[in-house]
Design a protein around this motif. Sequence first.
Motif, PDB file in Angstrom:
ATOM      1  N   ASP A 166     -15.024   5.554   7.469  1.00 50.43           N
ATOM      2  CA  ASP A 166     -14.469   6.596   8.331  1.00 50.43           C
ATOM      3  C   ASP A 166     -13.152   6.937   8.214  1.00 50.43           C
ATOM      4  O   ASP A 166     -12.699   7.951   8.959  1.00 50.43           O
ATOM      5  N   ALA A 167     -12.391   6.027   7.636  1.00 47.00           N
ATOM      6  CA  ALA A 167     -10.782   6.307   7.755  1.00 47.00           C
ATOM      7  C   ALA A 167     -10.257   6.562   6.373  1.00 47.00           C
ATOM      8  O   ALA A 167      -8.993   6.549   6.054  1.00 47.00           O
ATOM      9  N   LEU A 168     -11.166   6.558   5.273  1.00 46.79           N
ATOM     10  CA  LEU A 168     -10.833   6.496   3.935  1.00 46.79           C
ATOM     11  C   LEU A 168     -10.059   7.892   3.651  1.00 46.79           C
ATOM     12  O   LEU A 168      -9.031   7.717   2.786  1.00 46.79           O
ATOM     13  N   ASP A 169     -10.171   9.186   4.337  1.00 45.51           N
ATOM     14  CA  ASP A 169      -9.479  10.264   4.257  1.00 45.51           C
ATOM     15  C   ASP A 169      -8.235  10.358   5.041  1.00 45.51           C
ATOM     16  O   ASP A 169      -7.647  11.463   5.062  1.00 45.51           O
ATOM     17  N   GLN A 170      -7.738   9.382   5.735  1.00 46.63           N
ATOM     18  CA  GLN A 170      -6.527   9.276   6.553  1.00 46.63           C
ATOM     19  C   GLN A 170      -5.366   8.874   5.672  1.00 46.63           C
ATOM     20  O   GLN A 170      -5.774   7.971   5.048  1.00 46.63           O
ATOM     21  N   LEU A 171      -4.293   9.068   6.324  1.00 45.33           N
ATOM     22  CA  LEU A 171      -3.011   8.647   5.354  1.00 45.33           C
ATOM     23  C   LEU A 171      -2.909   7.251   5.814  1.00 45.33           C
ATOM     24  O   LEU A 171      -2.972   6.704   6.992  1.00 45.33           O
ATOM     25  N   VAL A 172      -2.637   6.247   4.959  1.00 43.56           N
ATOM     26  CA  VAL A 172      -2.379   4.877   5.281  1.00 43.56           C
ATOM     27  C   VAL A 172      -1.368   4.561   6.184  1.00 43.56           C
ATOM     28  O   VAL A 172      -1.460   3.720   6.856  1.00 43.56           O
ATOM     29  N   GLY A 173      -0.246   5.601   6.156  1.00 46.11           N
ATOM     30  CA  GLY A 173       0.752   5.339   7.227  1.00 46.11           C
ATOM     31  C   GLY A 173       0.365   5.309   8.401  1.00 46.11           C
ATOM     32  O   GLY A 173       1.017   4.840   9.370  1.00 46.11           O
ATOM     33  N   GLY A 174      -0.749   5.906   8.947  1.00 48.68           N
ATOM     34  CA  GLY A 174      -1.350   5.825  10.471  1.00 48.68           C
ATOM     35  C   GLY A 174      -2.173   4.894  10.618  1.00 48.68           C
ATOM     36  O   GLY A 174      -2.910   4.509  11.720  1.00 48.68           O
ATOM     37  N   TYR A 175      -2.771   3.904   9.487  1.00 50.26           N
ATOM     38  CA  TYR A 175      -3.426   2.805   9.748  1.00 50.26           C
ATOM     39  C   TYR A 175      -2.906   1.641  10.620  1.00 50.26           C
ATOM     40  O   TYR A 175      -1.630   1.431  10.711  1.00 50.26           O
ATOM     41  N   SER A 176      -3.525   1.048  11.396  1.00 56.62           N
ATOM     42  CA  SER A 176      -3.190  -0.101  12.143  1.00 56.62           C
ATOM     43  C   SER A 176      -3.145  -1.426  11.210  1.00 56.62           C
ATOM     44  O   SER A 176      -3.448  -1.325  10.046  1.00 56.62           O
ATOM     45  N   THR A 177      -2.519  -2.421  11.556  1.00 55.38           N
ATOM     46  CA  THR A 177      -2.262  -3.422  10.646  1.00 55.38           C
ATOM     47  C   THR A 177      -3.701  -4.065  10.246  1.00 55.38           C
ATOM     48  O   THR A 177      -3.609  -4.437   9.031  1.00 55.38           O
ATOM     49  N   GLY A 178      -4.526  -4.051  11.195  1.00 51.52           N
ATOM     50  CA  GLY A 178      -5.638  -4.625  10.791  1.00 51.52           C
ATOM     51  C   GLY A 178      -6.507  -3.755   9.776  1.00 51.52           C
ATOM     52  O   GLY A 178      -7.280  -4.324   8.923  1.00 51.52           O
ATOM     53  N   MET A 179      -6.436  -2.499  10.103  1.00 52.65           N
ATOM     54  CA  MET A 179      -6.974  -1.546   8.775  1.00 52.65           C
ATOM     55  C   MET A 179      -6.417  -1.551   7.499  1.00 52.65           C
ATOM     56  O   MET A 179      -6.791  -1.435   6.549  1.00 52.65           O
ATOM     57  N   LYS A 180      -5.119  -1.693   7.686  1.00 56.76           N
ATOM     58  CA  LYS A 180      -4.352  -1.926   6.061  1.00 56.76           C
ATOM     59  C   LYS A 180      -4.931  -3.197   5.822  1.00 56.76           C
ATOM     60  O   LYS A 180      -5.050  -3.355   4.299  1.00 56.76           O
ATOM     61  N   THR A 181      -5.051  -4.320   6.153  1.00 57.54           N
ATOM     62  CA  THR A 181      -5.582  -5.458   5.674  1.00 57.54           C
ATOM     63  C   THR A 181      -6.948  -5.191   5.379  1.00 57.54           C
ATOM     64  O   THR A 181      -7.319  -5.698   4.003  1.00 57.54           O
ATOM     65  N   LEU A 204       0.693  -1.239   0.014  1.00 56.71           N
ATOM     66  CA  LEU A 204      -0.027  -0.075  -0.051  1.00 56.71           C
ATOM     67  C   LEU A 204       0.921   1.296  -0.175  1.00 56.71           C
ATOM     68  O   LEU A 204       2.094   1.091   0.541  1.00 56.71           O
ATOM     69  N   TYR A 205       0.390   2.420  -0.465  1.00 64.58           N
ATOM     70  CA  TYR A 205       0.960   3.638  -0.498  1.00 64.58           C
ATOM     71  C   TYR A 205       0.905   4.178   0.933  1.00 64.58           C
ATOM     72  O   TYR A 205      -0.351   4.911   1.090  1.00 64.58           O
ATOM     73  N   ASP A 206       1.759   4.532   1.564  1.00 62.45           N
ATOM     74  CA  ASP A 206       1.523   4.875   3.264  1.00 62.45           C
ATOM     75  C   ASP A 206       1.342   6.527   2.948  1.00 62.45           C
ATOM     76  O   ASP A 206       0.646   7.065   4.062  1.00 62.45           O
ATOM     77  N   ARG A 207       1.928   7.234   2.126  1.00 58.38           N
ATOM     78  CA  ARG A 207       1.731   8.777   2.040  1.00 58.38           C
ATOM     79  C   ARG A 207       0.504   8.900   1.293  1.00 58.38           C
ATOM     80  O   ARG A 207       0.583  10.113   0.929  1.00 58.38           O
ATOM     81  N   LEU A 208      -0.074   8.021   0.771  1.00 56.46           N
ATOM     82  CA  LEU A 208      -1.524   8.451   0.282  1.00 56.46           C
ATOM     83  C   LEU A 208      -2.604   8.180   1.260  1.00 56.46           C
ATOM     84  O   LEU A 208      -2.583   7.288   2.055  1.00 56.46           O
ATOM     85  N   SER A 209      -3.839   8.661   1.031  1.00 55.53           N
ATOM     86  CA  SER A 209      -4.979   8.373   2.103  1.00 55.53           C
ATOM     87  C   SER A 209      -5.612   6.979   1.464  1.00 55.53           C
ATOM     88  O   SER A 209      -5.174   6.587   0.347  1.00 55.53           O
TER      89      SER A 209
END
Length: 404
Positions: free
Chosen positions: A204-219, A166-171
Amino acid sequence: MESLGSPAAPPRPTTEGSGSSPTALVPPPYRGPLPNPPTSAVPSVPTGVTPVPAFGSDVAVVPPTATAPVTAPTDVGASAPVVQLSGVGHRFGANDALRDLSFEVPDGAITVLLGPNGAGKTTAIRAITGALAPMWGTVRTFGLDPDDDGHLVRPRCGVVSAKPALYDRLSGRDNLAYAAELYGVGADAADRIERCATRFGIEDALDQLVGGYSTGMKTRLALARSVLHDPQLLLYDEPTSGLDPESSYAVLDMIRDMTSYGHTVVMCTHLLAEAEGLADHIVMIESGTDLISGSPTELTRRYWPNPIVTLDAEDPRLLDRAAAFPGVSGYRRDPAGARLEVDDLRRVPDMVASLIADGVRVTRVEPHVPTLEDLYFTIRRESGVGERSIAAPGGAARPDGGLR
């Protein structure tokens, strides 16, 4: 060579005028099983030009006529396997990753590739998508050779690897928008992104940067991306890797729902607890080759054609005499008690009465339904596999065991 889960980028859509819809040189998304053979209208086009429908567009279905011949596209029927591997082998240096691997993936079901780490599960997934060309054997996905026709196979697949790229610096929204553009989803991409995000609980997390997602949210984001273009085949490689138990349960529950949307699922795991109750079809892999395959019910009946009952007593050693009782075809005693395979459960009351008459204080009598754990280790033992272990429920490694 393309990486696992990265589809071949289709040509950029082109438009003619402000009111026209984009046309991408990729096949339309999967819309559920088609009649066999499927028929579709062929639009009027210049001689020698092959028409390509707009990705995501609906194609009118008409009966074939003499003036408008219809050619059935290469596809799998409702009863045909979506994937077929036959005698597939591949070697990395001196190591055989796959050795004469053969199995089929039935349509509309969840197939679990089950085996220890290093068994060849991920390599098999890469061969299915054409990301890896095996050195020998044949692979057919949707009836196509993914090595030659990967541009037709990969757009119909959705892949989630153990560590999703995933691209951590993108939402999250931008990650999905990029995937939508890559797959040529079309004008309804924004609506699909919202629906997929809601489906996997990340709206609810679509507009947040993926770099701030938890492991579960990234999955969850990777799962949403895998179904964004409405693929027919979903390939999930260790999808719960690194997740806590609650997140793992949620992800597995979502995967269980995939087949209700018309998808076929192939999932790799080395965790028996994940496959238990999830798999419609199991392929057990060891050292790059298949040990056995079939539905859990079929495999259980093959190895335990007779009923099983579990007995326990204050002194379990005294239960060993039950091994010689009439009708007992298999006996094993372990810390959980004694398991007897009998030809008829109606013999059990007489067995218990005989043990009690001999002074055995019986504390438990319980019919036993063999679990996937029982099945796995019995198959490994009877196949002559070594002492490698796989994670049993709870994460503990279990030694070989069984009634035989």
